[in-house]
Every structure is written in C-alpha cells, then in structure tokens.
Design a protein around this motif. Structure first.
Motif, PDB file in Angstrom:
ATOM      1  N   VAL A  54     -92.961 -33.673  45.406  1.00 51.65           N
ATOM      2  CA  VAL A  54     -94.401 -32.482  45.487  1.00 51.65           C
ATOM      3  C   VAL A  54     -93.812 -31.560  46.596  1.00 51.65           C
ATOM      4  O   VAL A  54     -94.094 -30.339  46.180  1.00 51.65           O
ATOM      5  N   GLN A  55     -93.613 -31.986  47.788  1.00 50.24           N
ATOM      6  CA  GLN A  55     -93.321 -30.897  48.798  1.00 50.24           C
ATOM      7  C   GLN A  55     -92.157 -29.961  48.510  1.00 50.24           C
ATOM      8  O   GLN A  55     -92.341 -28.851  48.477  1.00 50.24           O
ATOM      9  N   PHE A  56     -91.326 -30.706  47.701  1.00 51.63           N
ATOM     10  CA  PHE A  56     -90.115 -30.023  47.379  1.00 51.63           C
ATOM     11  C   PHE A  56     -90.261 -29.042  46.269  1.00 51.63           C
ATOM     12  O   PHE A  56     -89.806 -27.813  46.198  1.00 51.63           O
ATOM     13  N   LEU A  57     -90.764 -29.629  44.996  1.00 54.17           N
ATOM     14  CA  LEU A  57     -90.962 -28.640  44.066  1.00 54.17           C
ATOM     15  C   LEU A  57     -92.174 -27.705  43.990  1.00 54.17           C
ATOM     16  O   LEU A  57     -92.135 -26.798  43.339  1.00 54.17           O
ATOM     17  N   TRP A  58     -93.001 -27.937  44.701  1.00 53.00           N
ATOM     18  CA  TRP A  58     -94.329 -27.285  44.477  1.00 53.00           C
ATOM     19  C   TRP A  58     -94.669 -26.534  45.971  1.00 53.00           C
ATOM     20  O   TRP A  58     -94.600 -25.358  45.844  1.00 53.00           O
ATOM     21  N   ARG A  59     -94.806 -27.316  47.110  1.00 56.31           N
ATOM     22  CA  ARG A  59     -95.091 -26.542  48.173  1.00 56.31           C
ATOM     23  C   ARG A  59     -94.013 -25.649  48.895  1.00 56.31           C
ATOM     24  O   ARG A  59     -94.418 -24.648  49.297  1.00 56.31           O
ATOM     25  N   HIS A  60     -92.615 -26.111  48.768  1.00 58.10           N
ATOM     26  CA  HIS A  60     -91.700 -25.429  49.425  1.00 58.10           C
ATOM     27  C   HIS A  60     -90.763 -24.764  48.519  1.00 58.10           C
ATOM     28  O   HIS A  60     -89.819 -23.983  49.036  1.00 58.10           O
ATOM     29  N   TYR A  61     -91.067 -24.791  47.208  1.00 57.22           N
ATOM     30  CA  TYR A  61     -90.236 -24.170  46.115  1.00 57.22           C
ATOM     31  C   TYR A  61     -89.998 -22.746  46.289  1.00 57.22           C
ATOM     32  O   TYR A  61     -88.796 -22.335  46.392  1.00 57.22           O
ATOM     33  N   ASP A  62     -91.103 -22.047  46.359  1.00 57.13           N
ATOM     34  CA  ASP A  62     -90.935 -20.514  46.435  1.00 57.13           C
ATOM     35  C   ASP A  62     -90.069 -19.985  47.492  1.00 57.13           C
ATOM     36  O   ASP A  62     -89.276 -19.104  47.397  1.00 57.13           O
ATOM     37  N   GLU A  63     -90.114 -20.726  48.894  1.00 55.01           N
ATOM     38  CA  GLU A  63     -89.515 -20.062  50.040  1.00 55.01           C
ATOM     39  C   GLU A  63     -88.048 -20.400  49.824  1.00 55.01           C
ATOM     40  O   GLU A  63     -87.020 -19.629  50.096  1.00 55.01           O
ATOM     41  N   GLN A  64     -87.623 -21.622  49.318  1.00 55.58           N
ATOM     42  CA  GLN A  64     -86.269 -22.000  49.088  1.00 55.58           C
ATOM     43  C   GLN A  64     -85.509 -21.149  48.150  1.00 55.58           C
ATOM     44  O   GLN A  64     -84.552 -20.665  48.455  1.00 55.58           O
ATOM     45  N   THR A 253    -100.648 -17.030  36.747  1.00 54.03           N
ATOM     46  CA  THR A 253    -100.684 -17.725  37.806  1.00 54.03           C
ATOM     47  C   THR A 253     -99.893 -16.413  38.873  1.00 54.03           C
ATOM     48  O   THR A 253     -98.807 -16.944  39.315  1.00 54.03           O
ATOM     49  N   PRO A 254    -100.423 -15.433  39.211  1.00 55.67           N
ATOM     50  CA  PRO A 254     -99.607 -14.295  40.203  1.00 55.67           C
ATOM     51  C   PRO A 254     -99.601 -15.035  41.562  1.00 55.67           C
ATOM     52  O   PRO A 254    -100.556 -15.808  42.201  1.00 55.67           O
ATOM     53  N   ARG A 255     -98.569 -14.803  42.207  1.00 57.39           N
ATOM     54  CA  ARG A 255     -98.372 -15.216  43.473  1.00 57.39           C
ATOM     55  C   ARG A 255     -98.389 -13.875  44.349  1.00 57.39           C
ATOM     56  O   ARG A 255     -97.611 -12.971  44.095  1.00 57.39           O
ATOM     57  N   PRO A 256     -99.023 -14.019  45.496  1.00 44.15           N
ATOM     58  CA  PRO A 256     -98.835 -12.678  46.325  1.00 44.15           C
ATOM     59  C   PRO A 256     -97.541 -12.392  46.694  1.00 44.15           C
ATOM     60  O   PRO A 256     -96.796 -13.167  47.077  1.00 44.15           O
ATOM     61  N   GLY A 257     -97.034 -11.206  46.522  1.00 44.00           N
ATOM     62  CA  GLY A 257     -95.826 -10.739  47.339  1.00 44.00           C
ATOM     63  C   GLY A 257     -94.516 -10.975  46.160  1.00 44.00           C
ATOM     64  O   GLY A 257     -93.488 -10.791  46.450  1.00 44.00           O
ATOM     65  N   TYR A 258     -95.045 -11.319  45.033  1.00 49.06           N
ATOM     66  CA  TYR A 258     -94.117 -11.409  43.744  1.00 49.06           C
ATOM     67  C   TYR A 258     -94.256 -10.457  42.739  1.00 49.06           C
ATOM     68  O   TYR A 258     -95.365 -10.351  42.409  1.00 49.06           O
ATOM     69  N   SER A 259     -93.273 -10.081  41.891  1.00 50.27           N
ATOM     70  CA  SER A 259     -93.506  -9.320  40.862  1.00 50.27           C
ATOM     71  C   SER A 259     -93.851 -10.204  39.703  1.00 50.27           C
ATOM     72  O   SER A 259     -93.691 -11.082  39.526  1.00 50.27           O
ATOM     73  N   PRO A 260     -94.883  -9.489  38.459  1.00 47.93           N
ATOM     74  CA  PRO A 260     -95.200 -10.384  37.518  1.00 47.93           C
ATOM     75  C   PRO A 260     -93.738 -10.662  36.676  1.00 47.93           C
ATOM     76  O   PRO A 260     -94.077 -11.915  36.240  1.00 47.93           O
ATOM     77  N   PHE A 261     -92.936 -10.088  36.726  1.00 47.01           N
ATOM     78  CA  PHE A 261     -91.631 -10.523  36.132  1.00 47.01           C
ATOM     79  C   PHE A 261     -91.212 -11.760  36.702  1.00 47.01           C
ATOM     80  O   PHE A 261     -90.769 -12.687  36.174  1.00 47.01           O
ATOM     81  N   GLN A 262     -91.218 -11.878  38.036  1.00 50.56           N
ATOM     82  CA  GLN A 262     -90.791 -13.104  38.969  1.00 50.56           C
ATOM     83  C   GLN A 262     -91.755 -14.338  38.481  1.00 50.56           C
ATOM     84  O   GLN A 262     -91.280 -15.237  38.294  1.00 50.56           O
ATOM     85  N   ASP A 263     -92.858 -13.962  38.628  1.00 44.84           N
ATOM     86  CA  ASP A 263     -93.941 -14.861  38.241  1.00 44.84           C
ATOM     87  C   ASP A 263     -93.676 -15.719  36.941  1.00 44.84           C
ATOM     88  O   ASP A 263     -93.680 -16.823  36.927  1.00 44.84           O
ATOM     89  N   ARG A 264     -93.447 -14.855  35.911  1.00 41.55           N
ATOM     90  CA  ARG A 264     -93.247 -15.254  34.590  1.00 41.55           C
ATOM     91  C   ARG A 264     -91.790 -16.270  34.599  1.00 41.55           C
ATOM     92  O   ARG A 264     -91.879 -17.106  33.836  1.00 41.55           O
ATOM     93  N   PHE A 265     -90.707 -15.708  35.267  1.00 44.91           N
ATOM     94  CA  PHE A 265     -89.533 -16.429  35.014  1.00 44.91           C
ATOM     95  C   PHE A 265     -89.331 -17.767  36.123  1.00 44.91           C
ATOM     96  O   PHE A 265     -88.477 -18.611  35.892  1.00 44.91           O
ATOM     97  N   ASP A 266     -89.968 -17.611  37.202  1.00 43.04           N
ATOM     98  CA  ASP A 266     -89.476 -18.521  38.380  1.00 43.04           C
ATOM     99  C   ASP A 266     -89.695 -20.068  38.125  1.00 43.04           C
ATOM    100  O   ASP A 266     -89.211 -20.924  38.628  1.00 43.04           O
TER     101      ASP A 266
END
Ligand SMILES: Cc1ncc(COP(=O)(O)O)c(C=O)c1O
Length: 399
Positions: A54-64, A253-266
């Motif tokens: 959970v830490q890897f795939l959810w909490r720290h996924y975006d920064e990695q 589920t938008p994330r601050p600092g990300y484009s909607p394009f990134q949100d949809r694909f990440d």
C-alpha cells in the motif's frame, strides 16, 4: 557446425546484458533487451512493492512515477504534464484511435508500411464508425524520402480525420521524414498520430518542436527499459477528450499539480508499475555507456547498422531498398533469390527458425509488398559487433 562458422566474439558491452551465451542477437528491434543493472533495479523495486504494497502502490506511487516521467520528458523534449506512461505503443495507439469522434464517411490515413497490430486498431475504429481506412502506398525500393511525402499527401482528402505515421517502420526499418510529414499534414488541418515504437533511443526526439497531435513510443526497445514501458505525448489542444484504453480512478479523482490528462492515464488499475519506474534510470544508465553520451550512442548504433548493411549487400549480392540517409539502428534487406517465392508455413518462417537452431542467430524474416518479397531485418545495439553480421552473411549463404 563447421569451424569457420563458429560464432564471433561478442562486443565488449555484451557482458552488461544477460543475453544467452553463444547466441548472436541481431533482433533488438522486436522486443528490446534489458540490461542486467536495470533488471536488478526492477527486482529491488518489486521487493519493496511486495514488502509494503500500500505504501508503494498508493502512498508513494506518484512521487516515484514523477521522477521517471521527468527524466523521460527531458529526454524526448517534452514537458512532463503532456506526457504519460503506457504499457506499450499498441496501447498508446488504442487510446488515441478509440477516442476519435468519427462520423460515417470520415477517413483515417495510414501507410502500407505500418505495423499490423496498429493497422488493426485503425481498421476496427473505422469499421465501427462507418469510416474508411485509406492506405497510402509507399514504394519499396525507395530512392528518396520525398517519395514518402508524395505518397502520403496524395491520399489526403477533406474527410481525413487522422494521419497515422510511423517514425521508424517495422517491416522495412525506414526512418520516415516525420518532420516534413507532420508539418505538411498538420498544416493542411490533418491531426497526426506518430507511431514512434522504435524511435526513443534510436533517433533524437524533440516532441514540442515536432508538434504532432499525438506521439507514442516504446521505452522497452531502444531505451532498454524493462518490458511494459512506453510513452504517450499529446499536444495540449488535443488532451481534452482523450481517454485511456483503460478507464480508472483518474476520471473523477484530480490530484493537485497534475494535468487531467495525467490523472486519467497514471493509474490503469492495479498492476506492476516497476517498468515505468525504471525508465528514467534506464535512460541514464545507457547514456553513461559511451563518453559522448546519447549523442554518441545514436551515432554508434546507426553507423554499425550502415556498415552491417554494406557488408551484407556486398557478401550476398543484395540491392539495398533505401538510401543510407533513411537508416537508423536497423536495416531491412531482401533475402537472396533462392529464399523468394516459398510459401509461409507457420507463425515464424521455417528458415528463420533454422537460422536460430543451426547458428543461434536471431534475425526476423518478413514478407512485404505485392508481389510479395521476402526480407530480413537486423538491428544494431551496443552489445552487437560487426563480425556478428559477417557471421550472419556466412550463415545465410549456407542455410
Ligand atoms: C512500428 C511499430 N509500431 C508498434 C509496435 C508495437 O509495439 P508494442 O508491441 O510494444 O506495443 C511495433 C513493435 O515492434 C512497431 O514496430
């Protein structure tokens, strides 16, 4: 195997790859080959993922993911917010084609040298909408890149909704004149999807400057990332309305600092993202192998392909089907006459299997054109050496 057909000594870089000893691997183009160092990094990441899922795939996924995305974006001349990872170029093409809002009678344009899986995506998209797939006949042999431009532009009509352009063709290994094609097509109001499956790591890229509507490219081929890493870059005006092939959390589920394009694909659902996370490090690792970095690597691999083609043409009395200026790190040549006219007898041609079974040489054979001609394609990566192509010439002579 006779003594003069003993395999040549491999390149000094071969030890960095885990390729099977005794094999002559001249087919980097099909699936790439990932160096040991990057596979070790991937194994470490997988251990961490399984230790703390959970830490890897959810909490720290975006920064990695961001660190790897930033490195890839810099490498291809893009801003990170316009670039997403996908599993492979086929997925990138699916996302773009299946997001198109086509009407009956619209046209999609491709060439006769495109890749079968991608052709299928376009054909199915067109079929569902009652649209038509138009296939521009690019000649082979080819004397000049101008012939590609002419063949493609001749097929543009008022109904053309998308032009699908290979950056490096698969069966024929041509580096197409994408700069001119994109300029001419976009200038006529035709959005372009460039299939750069082979391009990242084979030819320098500057996507912002190139400016197609869409560009997809593999990182598991010439960047040597682990399998399952590719990029999709989309020009900003085209990002709204582009859906990933797999819809997931990102749509609401938008994330601050990300484009909607990134949100949809990440986040395409639970998966193993380690190949994406390794892509930045693969770039850095390969870029450190030669003193002149990536520039020298592009030159090295291209020169090896050019020299290999000269050698094979001379030893096997073959006519090259395109000028050297259209080569990257692969080349396709016609098979000698005695191979021509034999029917296909399975997923892989019997002579290709014999080349591997008798000589441990991995080279794809292909069929192309009408009337059909048979060809072989060879790749040049850092772990290859010129004597390996001389060995291929001798093997093809006695096969
Ligand atoms: C031109 C071209 N497009 C697309 C692909 C598909 O790549 P992938 O199987 O990684 O999606 C390939 C694969 O070799 C290719 O050569």
């Amino acid at each position: 195997m006779s003594r003069d057909l003993a395999p040549p000594a491999p390149s000094r870089f071969r030890r960095f790859w885990g390729l099977a000893p005794g094999t002559v691997f001249l087919n980097h183009g099909s699936f790439g080959a990932c160096p040991r160092a990057i596979l070790e990094l991937q194994a470490e990441l997988r251990e961490r993922m399984e230790a703390e899922p959970v830490q890897f795939l959810w909490r720290h996924y975006d920064e990695q993911l961001e660190a790897s995305r930033a490195a890839v974006a810099r490498f291809v001349g893009a801003e990170p917010r316009d670039l997403v990872f996908v599993t492979n170029a086929t997925t990138g093409v699916n996302a773009v084609a299946r997001s198109l809002k086509l009407k009956r009678g619209d046209q999609l344009l491709t060439t006769n040298q495109d890749y079968n899986a991608c052709r299928n995506v376009l054909a199915e998209t067109a079929r569902r909408a009652g649209a038509r797939l138009v296939v521009a006949p690019v000649p082979l042999p080819l004397r000049s890149p101008d012939q590609v431009i002419e063949a493609v532009l001749r097929c543009v009509t008022r109904r053309t909704r998308l032009a699908f352009i290979d950056h490096v063709t698969s069966p024929t290994a041509l580096v197409l004149p994408v700069w001119r094609l994109v300029r001419e097509l976009e200038g006529r109001g035709v959005p372009t999807l460039v299939d750069g499956a082979h391009a990242p790591g084979m030819v320098p890229l500057d996507l912002e400057k190139l400016g197609p509507a869409y560009y997809t490219g593999n990182l598991h081929k010439w960047v040597c990332a682990p399998k399952g890493a590719a990029l999709l870059w989309v020009r900003r005006d085209r990002q709204p309305g582009l859906e990933p092939a797999v819809i997931s959390h990102g749509n609401n589920t938008p994330r601050p600092g990300y484009s909607p394009f990134q949100d949809r694909f990440d986040w395409p659902g639970t998966f193993d993202p380690t190949s994406w996370l390794c892509a930045g490090e693969a770039l850095a690792w390969l870029g450190r192998r030669l003193p002149g970095g990536w520039k020298e690597l592009y030159r090295h691999n291209r020169l090896l392909a050019v020299q290999a083609r000269r050698l094979l043409c001379q030893r096997l009395h073959l006519e090259p089907p395109c000028p050297e200026e259209m080569l990257g790190a692969m080349a396709t040549l016609p098979l000698p006459e005695r191979f021509q006219g034999l029917p296909r007898n399975g997923k892989i041609d019997a002579e290709q299997l014999r080349l591997y079974d008798q000589f441990r040489i991995e080279v794809p054979f292909m069929r192309f054109g009408l009337p059909e001609r048979r060809y072989f394609r060879f790749s040049a990566q850092l772990y290859n050496s010129l004597p390996e192509y001389a060995f291929l010439a001798r093997a093809l002579d006695v096969l």
